[in-house]
Scaffold this active site. Structure first.
Site, short mmCIF file in Angstrom:
data_model
loop_
_atom_site.label_atom_id
_atom_site.label_comp_id
_atom_site.label_asym_id
_atom_site.label_seq_id
_atom_site.Cartn_x
_atom_site.Cartn_y
_atom_site.Cartn_z
N GLU A 1 5.88 -33.78 -1.34
CA GLU A 1 4.66 -33.26 -1.95
C GLU A 1 5.01 -32.55 -3.26
OE1 GLU A 1 1.17 -33.28 0.21
OE2 GLU A 1 2.44 -34.92 -0.43
N HIS B 1 0.81 -1.21 0.00
CA HIS B 1 0.00 0.00 0.00
C HIS B 1 0.85 1.27 0.00
CE1 HIS B 1 -4.16 -1.79 0.95
NE2 HIS B 1 -3.45 -2.56 0.17
N LYS C 1 -14.30 -7.88 -8.22
CA LYS C 1 -13.49 -8.71 -9.11
C LYS C 1 -12.82 -9.83 -8.31
CE LYS C 1 -10.20 -8.34 -12.88
NZ LYS C 1 -9.41 -7.47 -13.74
N ASP C 2 -12.34 -9.49 -7.10
CA ASP C 2 -11.72 -10.51 -6.26
C ASP C 2 -12.74 -11.55 -5.81
OD1 ASP C 2 -9.12 -9.70 -6.40
OD2 ASP C 2 -9.15 -8.52 -4.56
N SER D 1 0.00 -1.22 -6.37
CA SER D 1 0.12 -2.36 -7.28
C SER D 1 0.85 -1.96 -8.55
CB SER D 1 -1.27 -2.86 -7.67
OG SER D 1 -1.92 -3.44 -6.58
#
Lengths: 213, 420
Positions: B279, B208, B235-236, B212
């Site tokens: 894994e 922040h 959107k998320d 972005s």
């Protein structure tokens, strides 16, 4: 980035294909109560002397819907909450096979190939011309042919034993994952709900973003 | 009434300004693609893991005599225990899946470049914490693969100079992986997720502050930024819906596809499984470990292979903005790198033969080479692209950006001048 997805999908498929080396017979399980009860019955007769199923209690068989008289017959004087332990003691087994027969409760999940492996293993016994019994799937196994497939003379006998093997494996698959049916049923609801919700969210998203110009 | 409560709070705690600054008004580039959803998804998976994990811990017992049984107790007797356990086991894979895409996006779009280095490095720290958490969690079911995986990996610390043997004993709490190891792994497996939460907060503060990045790789003008809410909340959420569908398919219809059959056999220190595999998310790194014939070398190579990403801000010397978007060579390198990862993953999965070892060694070399050559290729590519002529918008951008840097430098020196 789309190319990446395609490559990833392709590769995951090929790894999947590579991982199965031995040719196993495919078995289609039945998951209705009668088939699983038949499997339990055959197992109590043919396997229970050597193998236990410590995560299954007699009560679990009742709860699943098996015949009470049969279950009572199997448990004799044991409590309903007793696990299905092997009849043979571990010491006796060590003396007889130099090995303790493994617990079967999780067996369908504990081998590569799962149910197909078990089915093929049980039916994998054969007798050579010299009268020696062997197993195609697990050549060095210490377990004597429990269903007698190596001695089956007629095709009818073979079919019968194949049916028994399928019932046993169906029972073992249930025992390894008793909540599977419930899980799949719930899964359909969850997916249906999520599909509806996501579709809705998609349209809300479209609507909100259309405010931008 | 509610507004009065909020007012009361605001006089004592910056609630409204926080929500405004970091959520409702947080400026976000409008051109973010769906590849930017994965950070949010990672946060959700973290919450899912903590939530299911806490309930699992109420029924799990960390004791070599009963751990395996307690998992079966959860799977069979606890109400919806099977759901908790399958969600948690699948969630671990989902976490890595989401994080790997998140990292791949950062690499592709060059989001690690200035001024986002600290963002990238905090992410690197989170990756290490995630790996440690997953590794320790895998011991808890006390199956064959749990035991032997932990044995193999803790044993690697023998490579520590001088005190290797002591370090291994110190880690295990015993000469071999045993009860002491299980209980401490359980304690730490419960602790680490909270460290991760702390790390995520730092990661978000860094985000922040620098904001972005976006597919163009260029900091956009104010008019191209839109408030986070409602545009990116929705959107998320839509992305979350799609993610949950895929996740649920695994949880409800194929939960065992991610669990090695050997881990359904109780741990047996007397019997090595004929094939020890980690894994899937550790496979490429495991392949690098096995590719180096010497153990110390292997451990160093594996450690480096995870840490290489942190060097990217230094290695990438191109001034052309936008990651792979305007840079064909970088793009090619990126895809080759992904391909190399997949090859390594495959090599890590299969039983080693002469051929796969050779393939693994070549792939390991390619892995490190693809980092090593970034400085040279990026510089060369920059010169070539400038000579060939870049799109006008990129050129203006580079100019304005270097102007920005000049301005910043000027301000900085003036600032210092005043001080002295």
């Amino acid at each position: 980035m789309n190319a990446f997805l395609k490559i990833a999908v392709l590769c995951s498929f090929s790894v999947y294909a590579w991982s199965s080396e031995v040719k196993l017979e495919k078995v289609t399980l039945e998951n209705d109560v009668p088939a699983i009860e038949r499997g339990a019955e055959t197992l109590m007769n043919a396997c229970h002397s050597c193998h236990g199923m410590k995560y299954i209690k007699y009560r679990d068989l009742l709860t699943f819907g098996m015949n009470k008289q049969k279950v009572d017959g199997w448990r004799a004087d044991q409590s309903l909450d007793a696990p299905l332990l092997a009849q043979m003691s571990e010491n006796d087994a060590m003396l007889a096979f130099a090995k303790v027969p493994p617990d079967l409760s999780l067996m369908t999940k504990a081998r590569d190939g799962g149910v197909n492996y078990l089915y093929s293993y049980l039916l994998g016994y054969y007798t050579t011309a010299e009268g020696v019994t062997g197993n195609h799937i697990f050549p060095e196994t210490k377990m004597p042919d429990p269903l007698g497939i190596s001695g089956a003379a007629t095709p009818e006998q073979r079919t019968e034993i194949q049916g028994q093997a399928r019932d046993i494996v169906s029972f073992l698959a249930w025992a390894a994952d008793p909540h599977e049916a419930e899980r799949i049923r719930l899964g359909y609801y969850v997916i249906a709900y999520l599909l509806a919700l996501t579709t809705l969210l998609y349209f809300v998203k479209k609507q909100i973003w259309s405010r931008l110009k | 009434m509610p507004s009065r409560i909020i007012e009361w709070i605001d006089q004592r705690f910056p609630l409204t300004s926080f929500v405004k600054h970091d959520l409702t008004d947080y400026p976000t580039p409008r051109n973010l693609s769906y590849w930017w959803n994965f950070g949010f998804l990672a946060g959700i998976v973290l919450v899912l893991q903590v939530a299911t994990g806490i309930f699992l811990a109420m029924h799990y017992k960390a004791d070599v005599a009963v751990s395996f049984d307690s998992i079966q107790h959860i799977m069979r007797d606890v109400n919806y225990g099977w759901l908790l356990r399958y969600m948690h086991a699948t969630g671990a894979s989902a976490f890595f899946f989401v994080i790997f895409i998140h990292m791949a996006r950062t690499l592709y779009y060059g989001s690690y470049r200035a001024p986002r280095e600290l963002l990238w490095w905090t992410g690197q720290g989170l990756l290490l914490l995630l790996m440690a958490t997953a590794f320790m969690g895998y011991l808890l079911p006390w199956g064959q693969m749990s035991f032997w995986g932990a044995t193999v990996i803790t044993n690697l610390f023998r490579a520590t100079p001088f005190i290797g043997d002591q370090v291994v004993i110190w880690l295990r709490g015993d000469y071999t992986v045993g009860d002491a190891t299980l209980t401490r792994f359980f304690a730490l497996h419960y602790l680490f997720p909270f460290l991760i939460i702390g790390g995520v907060l730092i990661h978000l503060v860094a985000l922040h502050s620098v904001k972005s990045s976006n597919p163009s790789g260029i900091d956009l003008a104010a008019k191209d930024n839109i408030p986070f809410h409602p545009y990116f909340t929705i959107k998320d959420l839509y992305g979350l819906g799609v993610f949950l569908i895929v996740y649920s398919v695994f949880v409800f219809f194929m939960p065992d596809s991610l669990i090695e059959p050997a881990n359904n056999i109780p741990a047996n220190p007397m019997q090595t499984p004929n094939h020890i595999v980690p894994e899937w998310y550790f496979l490429p790194f495991y392949a690098i470990l096995r590719s180096v014939p010497n153990m110390v070398g292997g451990v160093v190579a594996m450690g480096l292979s995870v840490m290489m990403f942190a060097f990217m801000p230094f290695l990438d010397r191109s001034r052309i903005p936008g990651g792979a978007r305007y840079r064909p060579l970088y793009r090619l390198q990126y895809y080759l790198f992904l391909l190399d990862m997949l090859v390594l993953g495959y090599v890590g999965y299969v039983h080693p033969t002469d051929q796969t070892i050779l393939v693994g060694q070549i792939a390991t070399l390619c892995y490190f080479a693809s980092f090593f050559f970034v400085p040279f290729i990026s510089k060369m590519e920059e010169r070539w692209l400038i000579k060939r002529g870049l799109p006008a918008e990129v050129v203006t951008l580079m100019k304005s950006e270097s102007l920005e840097i000049e301005k910043r430098k000027l301000k900085h020196s003036r600032h210092n001048g005043v001080k002295s």
